[in-house]
Write a protein that holds these residues in place. Structure first.
Motif, PDB file in Angstrom:
ATOM      1  N   ALA A 206     -38.776 -49.659 -10.951  1.00 28.65           N
ATOM      2  CA  ALA A 206     -38.934 -48.250 -11.332  1.00 28.65           C
ATOM      3  C   ALA A 206     -38.914 -47.332 -10.124  1.00 28.65           C
ATOM      4  O   ALA A 206     -38.412 -46.205 -10.200  1.00 28.65           O
ATOM      5  N   SER A 207     -39.477 -47.750  -9.012  1.00 30.25           N
ATOM      6  CA  SER A 207     -39.682 -46.967  -7.788  1.00 30.25           C
ATOM      7  C   SER A 207     -40.797 -45.944  -7.990  1.00 30.25           C
ATOM      8  O   SER A 207     -41.202 -45.647  -9.121  1.00 30.25           O
ATOM      9  N   ALA A 208     -41.275 -45.393  -6.884  1.00 26.35           N
ATOM     10  CA  ALA A 208     -42.339 -44.392  -6.950  1.00 26.35           C
ATOM     11  C   ALA A 208     -41.915 -43.148  -7.717  1.00 26.35           C
ATOM     12  O   ALA A 208     -42.744 -42.403  -8.224  1.00 26.35           O
TER      13      ALA A 208
ATOM     14  N   LEU B 264     -47.314 -52.028  -5.173  1.00 26.71           N
ATOM     15  CA  LEU B 264     -46.394 -52.471  -4.124  1.00 26.71           C
ATOM     16  C   LEU B 264     -44.968 -52.202  -4.580  1.00 26.71           C
ATOM     17  O   LEU B 264     -44.655 -52.315  -5.763  1.00 26.71           O
ATOM     18  N   GLU B 265     -44.127 -51.866  -3.627  1.00 25.93           N
ATOM     19  CA  GLU B 265     -42.738 -51.528  -3.947  1.00 25.93           C
ATOM     20  C   GLU B 265     -41.813 -51.962  -2.816  1.00 25.93           C
ATOM     21  O   GLU B 265     -41.942 -51.472  -1.693  1.00 25.93           O
TER      22      GLU B 265
ATOM     23  N   ALA C  36     -47.018 -39.163   3.293  1.00 27.29           N
ATOM     24  CA  ALA C  36     -46.054 -38.670   2.304  1.00 27.29           C
ATOM     25  C   ALA C  36     -45.923 -39.659   1.149  1.00 27.29           C
ATOM     26  O   ALA C  36     -45.882 -39.264  -0.027  1.00 27.29           O
ATOM     27  N   TYR C  37     -45.863 -40.942   1.476  1.00 24.25           N
ATOM     28  CA  TYR C  37     -45.732 -41.945   0.416  1.00 24.25           C
ATOM     29  C   TYR C  37     -47.009 -42.013  -0.417  1.00 24.25           C
ATOM     30  O   TYR C  37     -46.958 -42.133  -1.646  1.00 24.25           O
ATOM     31  N   ALA C  38     -48.172 -41.931   0.247  1.00 22.67           N
ATOM     32  CA  ALA C  38     -49.441 -41.937  -0.481  1.00 22.67           C
ATOM     33  C   ALA C  38     -49.525 -40.743  -1.424  1.00 22.67           C
ATOM     34  O   ALA C  38     -49.980 -40.853  -2.565  1.00 22.67           O
ATOM     35  N   SER C  39     -49.071 -39.587  -0.970  1.00 22.17           N
ATOM     36  CA  SER C  39     -49.078 -38.394  -1.811  1.00 22.17           C
ATOM     37  C   SER C  39     -48.176 -38.571  -3.026  1.00 22.17           C
ATOM     38  O   SER C  39     -48.527 -38.188  -4.148  1.00 22.17           O
ATOM     39  N   LEU C  40     -47.005 -39.171  -2.813  1.00 22.24           N
ATOM     40  CA  LEU C  40     -46.075 -39.418  -3.914  1.00 22.24           C
ATOM     41  C   LEU C  40     -46.692 -40.337  -4.955  1.00 22.24           C
ATOM     42  O   LEU C  40     -46.494 -40.142  -6.164  1.00 22.24           O
ATOM     43  N   GLN C  41     -47.476 -41.315  -4.512  1.00 24.04           N
ATOM     44  CA  GLN C  41     -48.091 -42.271  -5.426  1.00 24.04           C
ATOM     45  C   GLN C  41     -49.465 -41.817  -5.927  1.00 24.04           C
ATOM     46  O   GLN C  41     -50.055 -42.489  -6.771  1.00 24.04           O
TER      47      GLN C  41
ATOM     48  N   LEU D 183     -34.797 -39.282  -2.831  1.00 28.54           N
ATOM     49  CA  LEU D 183     -35.073 -40.316  -3.832  1.00 28.54           C
ATOM     50  C   LEU D 183     -34.894 -39.808  -5.259  1.00 28.54           C
ATOM     51  O   LEU D 183     -34.259 -40.465  -6.090  1.00 28.54           O
ATOM     52  N   GLY D 184     -35.462 -38.646  -5.552  1.00 22.20           N
ATOM     53  CA  GLY D 184     -35.389 -38.126  -6.913  1.00 22.20           C
ATOM     54  C   GLY D 184     -33.967 -37.913  -7.395  1.00 22.20           C
ATOM     55  O   GLY D 184     -33.592 -38.318  -8.507  1.00 22.20           O
ATOM     56  N   GLU D 185     -33.154 -37.301  -6.549  1.00 28.57           N
ATOM     57  CA  GLU D 185     -31.765 -37.028  -6.926  1.00 28.57           C
ATOM     58  C   GLU D 185     -30.993 -38.321  -7.141  1.00 28.57           C
ATOM     59  O   GLU D 185     -30.250 -38.457  -8.130  1.00 28.57           O
TER      60      GLU D 185
END
Length: 363
Positions: A147-149, A163-164, A11-16, A237-239
Protein backbone atom coordinates in the motif's frame (compact mmCIF):
# COMPACT_ATOMS: atom_id res chain seq x y z
CA UNK A 1 23.62 12.49 13.30
CA UNK A 2 23.20 14.20 9.95
CA UNK A 3 20.56 16.90 9.66
CA UNK A 4 19.47 15.36 6.35
CA UNK A 5 18.68 12.07 8.05
CA UNK A 6 16.85 13.77 10.91
CA UNK A 7 14.75 15.87 8.54
CA UNK A 8 13.87 12.84 6.41
CA UNK A 9 12.97 10.74 9.46
CA UNK A 10 10.75 13.54 10.76
CA UNK A 11 9.06 13.87 7.35
CA UNK A 12 8.35 10.14 7.17
CA UNK A 13 7.10 10.07 10.77
CA UNK A 14 4.77 12.97 9.99
CA UNK A 15 3.43 11.15 6.92
CA UNK A 16 2.69 8.08 9.05
CA UNK A 17 1.41 10.03 12.07
CA UNK A 18 4.20 8.41 14.07
CA UNK A 19 6.16 9.27 17.19
CA UNK A 20 9.43 8.44 15.48
CA UNK A 21 10.84 6.82 12.35
CA UNK A 22 14.07 5.19 11.22
CA UNK A 23 15.52 3.72 8.02
CA UNK A 24 17.25 0.34 7.94
CA UNK A 25 19.27 -1.24 5.17
CA UNK A 26 17.48 -4.55 4.58
CA UNK A 27 15.87 -6.47 1.71
CA UNK A 28 12.40 -6.74 3.22
CA UNK A 29 10.36 -6.63 6.42
CA UNK A 30 11.21 -10.07 7.91
CA UNK A 31 14.92 -9.42 7.43
CA UNK A 32 14.53 -6.05 9.15
CA UNK A 33 12.82 -7.55 12.19
CA UNK A 34 15.47 -10.26 12.42
CA UNK A 35 18.33 -7.81 11.90
CA UNK A 36 17.15 -5.60 14.74
CA UNK A 37 16.67 -8.56 17.07
CA UNK A 38 13.15 -7.50 18.00
CA UNK A 39 12.00 -11.07 18.53
CA UNK A 40 13.89 -12.82 21.31
CA UNK A 41 14.15 -16.58 21.87
CA UNK A 42 11.35 -16.51 24.45
CA UNK A 43 9.06 -14.22 22.43
CA UNK A 44 6.25 -15.28 20.12
CA UNK A 45 5.63 -13.95 16.62
CA UNK A 46 2.29 -14.69 14.97
CA UNK A 47 2.31 -13.87 11.26
CA UNK A 48 -0.26 -13.84 8.48
CA UNK A 49 1.78 -13.77 5.26
CA UNK A 50 1.20 -16.88 3.14
CA UNK A 51 2.82 -15.23 0.12
CA UNK A 52 6.06 -14.68 2.04
CA UNK A 53 6.26 -17.85 4.13
CA UNK A 54 9.78 -18.83 3.12
CA UNK A 55 11.26 -15.47 4.16
CA UNK A 56 9.81 -15.74 7.67
CA UNK A 57 10.86 -19.38 8.02
CA UNK A 58 14.38 -18.39 6.95
CA UNK A 59 14.73 -15.73 9.64
CA UNK A 60 12.73 -17.17 12.56
CA UNK A 61 12.71 -20.61 14.11
CA UNK A 62 9.66 -22.70 14.90
CA UNK A 63 10.10 -21.90 18.57
CA UNK A 64 8.99 -18.31 18.13
CA UNK A 65 7.13 -18.30 14.79
CA UNK A 66 3.52 -19.31 14.21
CA UNK A 67 1.43 -18.66 11.12
CA UNK A 68 -2.17 -17.49 11.46
CA UNK A 69 -4.59 -19.18 9.07
CA UNK A 70 -6.44 -15.96 8.28
CA UNK A 71 -6.19 -12.22 8.96
CA UNK A 72 -9.06 -12.17 11.49
CA UNK A 73 -8.65 -11.62 15.23
CA UNK A 74 -10.01 -15.12 15.83
CA UNK A 75 -7.28 -16.64 13.65
CA UNK A 76 -4.56 -14.67 15.45
CA UNK A 77 -5.93 -15.68 18.84
CA UNK A 78 -6.05 -19.34 17.79
CA UNK A 79 -2.45 -19.14 16.55
CA UNK A 80 -1.41 -17.38 19.77
CA UNK A 81 -2.94 -20.12 21.91
CA UNK A 82 -1.30 -22.84 19.83
CA UNK A 83 2.10 -21.14 20.09
CA UNK A 84 2.10 -20.52 23.85
CA UNK A 85 5.17 -21.87 25.62
CA UNK A 86 4.05 -24.77 27.83
CA UNK A 87 5.93 -23.45 30.84
CA UNK A 88 4.91 -19.87 30.34
CA UNK A 89 2.35 -18.35 32.65
CA UNK A 90 2.08 -15.16 30.64
CA UNK A 91 4.69 -12.40 30.28
CA UNK A 92 7.30 -12.38 33.01
CA UNK A 93 9.70 -9.85 34.39
CA UNK A 94 13.37 -10.50 33.87
CA UNK A 95 16.53 -9.53 32.07
CA UNK A 96 15.81 -10.37 28.41
CA UNK A 97 19.11 -9.05 27.02
CA UNK A 98 21.59 -6.24 27.55
CA UNK A 99 19.69 -4.20 24.95
CA UNK A 100 16.38 -4.46 26.79
CA UNK A 101 17.70 -3.43 30.19
CA UNK A 102 16.88 -4.59 33.70
CA UNK A 103 13.23 -5.29 34.42
CA UNK A 104 12.37 -5.85 30.74
CA UNK A 105 9.55 -8.20 29.80
CA UNK A 106 10.24 -11.41 28.02
CA UNK A 107 7.88 -13.95 26.53
CA UNK A 108 6.51 -10.98 24.59
CA UNK A 109 3.84 -11.41 21.95
CA UNK A 110 3.92 -9.84 18.48
CA UNK A 111 1.25 -10.02 15.78
CA UNK A 112 2.20 -9.19 12.20
CA UNK A 113 -0.12 -8.64 9.24
CA UNK A 114 0.08 -6.92 5.84
CA UNK A 115 -2.12 -3.92 5.09
CA UNK A 116 -2.43 -5.54 1.64
CA UNK A 117 -0.94 -8.98 1.23
CA UNK A 118 -1.15 -12.78 1.12
CA UNK A 119 -2.40 -14.72 -1.88
CA UNK A 120 -5.43 -12.92 -3.19
CA UNK A 121 -4.31 -9.52 -1.83
CA UNK A 122 -6.28 -9.72 1.38
CA UNK A 123 -6.95 -6.56 3.40
CA UNK A 124 -7.39 -7.01 7.17
CA UNK A 125 -9.60 -4.84 9.33
CA UNK A 126 -6.67 -3.26 11.17
CA UNK A 127 -8.93 -1.41 13.63
CA UNK A 128 -10.57 -4.65 14.79
CA UNK A 129 -7.26 -6.53 14.81
CA UNK A 130 -5.60 -3.75 16.84
CA UNK A 131 -8.32 -3.92 19.50
CA UNK A 132 -7.90 -7.69 19.77
CA UNK A 133 -4.12 -7.25 19.97
CA UNK A 134 -4.49 -4.87 22.92
CA UNK A 135 -6.69 -7.32 24.76
CA UNK A 136 -4.19 -10.12 24.07
CA UNK A 137 -1.22 -7.96 25.10
CA UNK A 138 0.29 -8.19 21.60
CA UNK A 139 2.33 -5.53 19.82
CA UNK A 140 0.71 -5.21 16.39
CA UNK A 141 3.16 -4.82 13.48
CA UNK A 142 1.88 -3.98 10.00
CA UNK A 143 3.85 -4.55 6.80
CA UNK A 144 2.71 -1.61 4.67
CA UNK A 145 4.94 -2.32 1.67
CA UNK A 146 2.27 -2.88 -1.00
CA UNK A 147 0.00 0.00 0.00
CA UNK A 148 2.85 2.40 0.92
CA UNK A 149 2.54 5.26 3.40
CA UNK A 150 0.45 7.08 0.82
CA UNK A 151 -2.09 4.29 0.52
CA UNK A 152 -2.57 3.30 4.16
CA UNK A 153 -1.72 4.67 7.60
CA UNK A 154 -1.87 1.69 9.97
CA UNK A 155 -0.80 3.68 13.05
CA UNK A 156 -3.94 5.80 12.80
CA UNK A 157 -5.93 2.54 12.81
CA UNK A 158 -4.36 1.28 16.02
CA UNK A 159 -1.17 -0.53 14.95
CA UNK A 160 1.93 -0.07 17.10
CA UNK A 161 4.69 -0.48 14.51
CA UNK A 162 4.57 -0.08 10.73
CA UNK A 163 7.33 -1.23 8.38
CA UNK A 164 7.59 -0.49 4.68
CA UNK A 165 10.13 -1.65 2.12
CA UNK A 166 10.94 1.57 0.28
CA UNK A 167 10.94 0.29 -3.32
CA UNK A 168 7.81 2.23 -4.24
CA UNK A 169 8.77 5.35 -2.30
CA UNK A 170 12.14 5.42 -4.11
CA UNK A 171 10.65 4.50 -7.50
CA UNK A 172 12.90 1.46 -7.74
CA UNK A 173 16.04 3.63 -7.77
CA UNK A 174 17.75 2.59 -4.49
CA UNK A 175 21.31 1.34 -4.70
CA UNK A 176 20.66 -0.93 -1.69
CA UNK A 177 17.30 -2.12 -0.42
CA UNK A 178 15.94 -0.22 2.57
CA UNK A 179 12.99 -0.46 4.96
CA UNK A 180 11.33 2.36 6.89
CA UNK A 181 10.15 1.80 10.46
CA UNK A 182 7.62 4.02 12.24
CA UNK A 183 6.23 3.63 15.75
CA UNK A 184 2.96 4.90 17.21
CA UNK A 185 2.66 7.70 19.72
CA UNK A 186 2.10 6.29 23.20
CA UNK A 187 0.20 9.30 24.58
CA UNK A 188 -2.93 10.85 23.12
CA UNK A 189 -5.38 13.53 24.26
CA UNK A 190 -4.99 16.18 26.95
CA UNK A 191 -6.15 16.70 30.50
CA UNK A 192 -8.77 14.18 31.59
CA UNK A 193 -8.83 12.74 28.09
CA UNK A 194 -5.12 11.97 28.20
CA UNK A 195 -4.50 8.29 27.49
CA UNK A 196 -1.33 6.21 27.52
CA UNK A 197 -0.93 3.14 25.32
CA UNK A 198 1.47 0.89 27.20
CA UNK A 199 2.02 -1.40 24.22
CA UNK A 200 2.92 1.56 21.98
CA UNK A 201 5.38 2.78 24.63
CA UNK A 202 6.90 -0.68 24.87
CA UNK A 203 7.21 -0.81 21.08
CA UNK A 204 9.00 2.54 21.06
CA UNK A 205 11.43 1.42 23.77
CA UNK A 206 12.26 -1.77 21.87
CA UNK A 207 13.09 0.22 18.74
CA UNK A 208 14.85 3.10 20.49
CA UNK A 209 17.13 0.70 22.36
CA UNK A 210 18.27 -0.71 19.02
CA UNK A 211 18.18 2.35 16.76
CA UNK A 212 18.56 5.28 19.13
CA UNK A 213 16.08 7.82 20.44
CA UNK A 214 13.61 9.86 18.44
CA UNK A 215 14.92 10.45 14.91
CA UNK A 216 18.37 9.17 15.87
CA UNK A 217 20.79 7.55 13.46
CA UNK A 218 23.04 5.03 15.17
CA UNK A 219 23.17 1.78 13.19
CA UNK A 220 21.78 0.03 10.14
CA UNK A 221 21.26 3.35 8.35
CA UNK A 222 21.21 3.75 4.58
CA UNK A 223 23.88 5.81 2.83
CA UNK A 224 23.53 9.47 1.88
CA UNK A 225 22.89 8.79 -1.81
CA UNK A 226 19.91 6.57 -1.03
CA UNK A 227 18.65 9.01 1.60
CA UNK A 228 18.52 11.64 -1.14
CA UNK A 229 16.58 9.26 -3.40
CA UNK A 230 14.10 8.51 -0.61
CA UNK A 231 13.69 12.22 0.10
CA UNK A 232 12.97 12.99 -3.54
CA UNK A 233 10.64 10.01 -3.75
CA UNK A 234 8.54 11.18 -0.82
CA UNK A 235 7.92 14.50 -2.60
CA UNK A 236 6.45 12.75 -5.66
CA UNK A 237 4.97 9.70 -3.91
CA UNK A 238 1.34 10.79 -4.05
CA UNK A 239 1.37 11.62 -7.74
CA UNK A 240 3.15 8.41 -8.70
CA UNK A 241 1.13 6.11 -6.44
CA UNK A 242 -2.14 7.54 -7.73
CA UNK A 243 -1.10 6.51 -11.24
CA UNK A 244 0.05 3.07 -10.06
CA UNK A 245 -3.29 2.57 -8.32
CA UNK A 246 -5.44 3.88 -11.17
CA UNK A 247 -3.58 1.69 -13.68
CA UNK A 248 -3.97 -1.37 -11.46
CA UNK A 249 -7.72 -0.90 -11.42
CA UNK A 250 -7.90 -0.68 -15.24
CA UNK A 251 -5.85 -3.88 -15.60
CA UNK A 252 -7.87 -5.67 -12.89
CA UNK A 253 -11.16 -4.88 -14.61
CA UNK A 254 -9.80 -6.22 -17.91
CA UNK A 255 -8.56 -9.44 -16.28
CA UNK A 256 -11.80 -9.93 -14.34
CA UNK A 257 -13.73 -9.99 -17.63
CA UNK A 258 -11.30 -12.27 -19.51
CA UNK A 259 -12.54 -15.82 -20.30
CA UNK A 260 -9.03 -17.29 -19.87
CA UNK A 261 -8.61 -15.86 -16.36
CA UNK A 262 -10.54 -17.98 -13.83
CA UNK A 263 -9.92 -15.59 -10.94
CA UNK A 264 -8.81 -11.99 -10.50
CA UNK A 265 -8.07 -10.65 -7.02
CA UNK A 266 -8.01 -6.91 -6.55
CA UNK A 267 -9.47 -5.14 -3.48
CA UNK A 268 -11.14 -2.57 -5.76
CA UNK A 269 -13.34 -5.21 -7.37
CA UNK A 270 -16.72 -5.75 -5.71
CA UNK A 271 -16.13 -9.48 -6.01
CA UNK A 272 -13.13 -9.28 -3.67
CA UNK A 273 -13.94 -10.68 -0.20
CA UNK A 274 -12.38 -7.64 1.55
CA UNK A 275 -13.77 -4.93 -0.75
CA UNK A 276 -15.79 -3.23 2.00
CA UNK A 277 -12.94 -3.45 4.53
CA UNK A 278 -10.49 -2.09 1.95
CA UNK A 279 -12.78 0.85 1.21
CA UNK A 280 -12.56 2.02 4.83
CA UNK A 281 -8.94 0.98 5.47
CA UNK A 282 -7.03 2.05 2.36
CA UNK A 283 -6.69 5.59 1.05
CA UNK A 284 -6.74 7.02 -2.48
CA UNK A 285 -7.81 3.74 -4.05
CA UNK A 286 -7.09 0.05 -3.63
CA UNK A 287 -3.37 -0.34 -4.17
CA UNK A 288 -1.00 -1.00 -7.08
CA UNK A 289 -1.10 -4.82 -7.15
CA UNK A 290 -3.33 -7.35 -8.92
CA UNK A 291 -3.28 -11.13 -8.41
CA UNK A 292 -4.72 -13.32 -11.12
CA UNK A 293 -4.98 -17.00 -11.96
CA UNK A 294 -4.25 -18.40 -15.40
CA UNK A 295 -6.18 -21.20 -17.05
CA UNK A 296 -4.97 -24.59 -15.82
CA UNK A 297 -3.02 -25.38 -18.98
CA UNK A 298 -0.96 -22.19 -18.58
CA UNK A 299 2.16 -21.97 -16.38
CA UNK A 300 3.08 -18.65 -14.81
CA UNK A 301 6.77 -18.78 -15.80
CA UNK A 302 6.09 -19.54 -19.46
CA UNK A 303 3.33 -16.96 -19.66
CA UNK A 304 5.57 -14.25 -18.23
CA UNK A 305 8.29 -15.09 -20.77
CA UNK A 306 5.76 -14.70 -23.59
CA UNK A 307 4.35 -11.42 -22.26
CA UNK A 308 6.31 -8.55 -23.83
CA UNK A 309 5.40 -6.17 -21.00
CA UNK A 310 6.17 -8.50 -18.08
CA UNK A 311 9.37 -6.62 -17.08
CA UNK A 312 10.23 -9.37 -14.61
CA UNK A 313 13.82 -8.17 -14.35
CA UNK A 314 12.96 -4.52 -13.76
CA UNK A 315 13.39 -3.11 -10.24
CA UNK A 316 10.47 -3.48 -7.85
CA UNK A 317 8.57 -0.24 -7.34
CA UNK A 318 9.85 1.27 -10.59
CA UNK A 319 7.99 2.87 -13.44
CA UNK A 320 7.44 -0.32 -15.46
CA UNK A 321 4.57 -2.73 -14.81
CA UNK A 322 6.08 -5.89 -13.35
CA UNK A 323 4.80 -9.48 -13.37
CA UNK A 324 6.10 -12.29 -11.14
CA UNK A 325 4.95 -15.85 -10.43
CA UNK A 326 3.20 -15.83 -7.06
CA UNK A 327 3.80 -19.50 -6.24
CA UNK A 328 6.67 -20.43 -8.55
CA UNK A 329 7.08 -20.73 -12.31
CA UNK A 330 5.06 -23.95 -12.53
CA UNK A 331 2.05 -22.47 -10.75
CA UNK A 332 -0.90 -20.73 -12.38
CA UNK A 333 -0.77 -17.60 -10.23
CA UNK A 334 0.72 -14.23 -11.12
CA UNK A 335 1.12 -11.00 -9.18
CA UNK A 336 1.17 -7.82 -11.24
CA UNK A 337 2.41 -4.49 -9.92
CA UNK A 338 1.06 -1.73 -12.14
CA UNK A 339 3.62 0.84 -13.27
CA UNK A 340 3.45 4.30 -14.72
CA UNK A 341 3.30 2.93 -18.27
CA UNK A 342 0.06 3.04 -20.26
CA UNK A 343 -2.32 0.37 -18.87
CA UNK A 344 -3.85 -0.08 -22.32
CA UNK A 345 -0.45 -1.18 -23.61
CA UNK A 346 -0.20 -3.62 -20.70
CA UNK A 347 -3.66 -5.00 -21.40
CA UNK A 348 -2.72 -5.44 -25.06
CA UNK A 349 0.47 -7.27 -24.09
CA UNK A 350 -1.43 -9.59 -21.73
CA UNK A 351 -3.99 -10.29 -24.44
CA UNK A 352 -1.31 -11.14 -27.00
CA UNK A 353 0.44 -13.46 -24.54
CA UNK A 354 -2.80 -15.31 -23.82
CA UNK A 355 -3.58 -15.71 -27.51
CA UNK A 356 -0.02 -16.90 -28.18
CA UNK A 357 -0.33 -19.44 -25.37
CA UNK A 358 -3.61 -20.78 -26.75
CA UNK A 359 -2.52 -20.69 -30.38
CA UNK A 360 1.24 -21.21 -30.52
CA UNK A 361 2.93 -20.72 -33.90
CA UNK A 362 3.59 -23.92 -35.83
CA UNK A 363 7.19 -25.02 -36.03
Amino acid sequence: MSEAFKGLAEAYASLQGARSAWFVRARHVPETIAKLGLIGPSDRLVVRANDFTDAYLHHFGNGVLTFAMDQTPEAFLDATRSSAHPAAGGPKEGHASYADGAGARYDRLFWLVNSIGCRGLRVPDIRVLAEAAREAGAILIVDNTVASAWGCQPLSLGAHIVLEALDRVAGGALHAKAVAIAVARSVSGKGRKRRTDELAHRAYCLLAQRLGGEFSQLVFNVDDADLAIISEGLQTLGERMQRHTDHARVIAEYLAAHPLVPQTCYPGLKSHPDHDVAARTLMHGFGPAVDFELAERMCAGTFIKRCAASHRDHPAGGSATRLSPLCGDESHYIRLFAGLDDPIDIVDSLERAMRLYCNPPHA
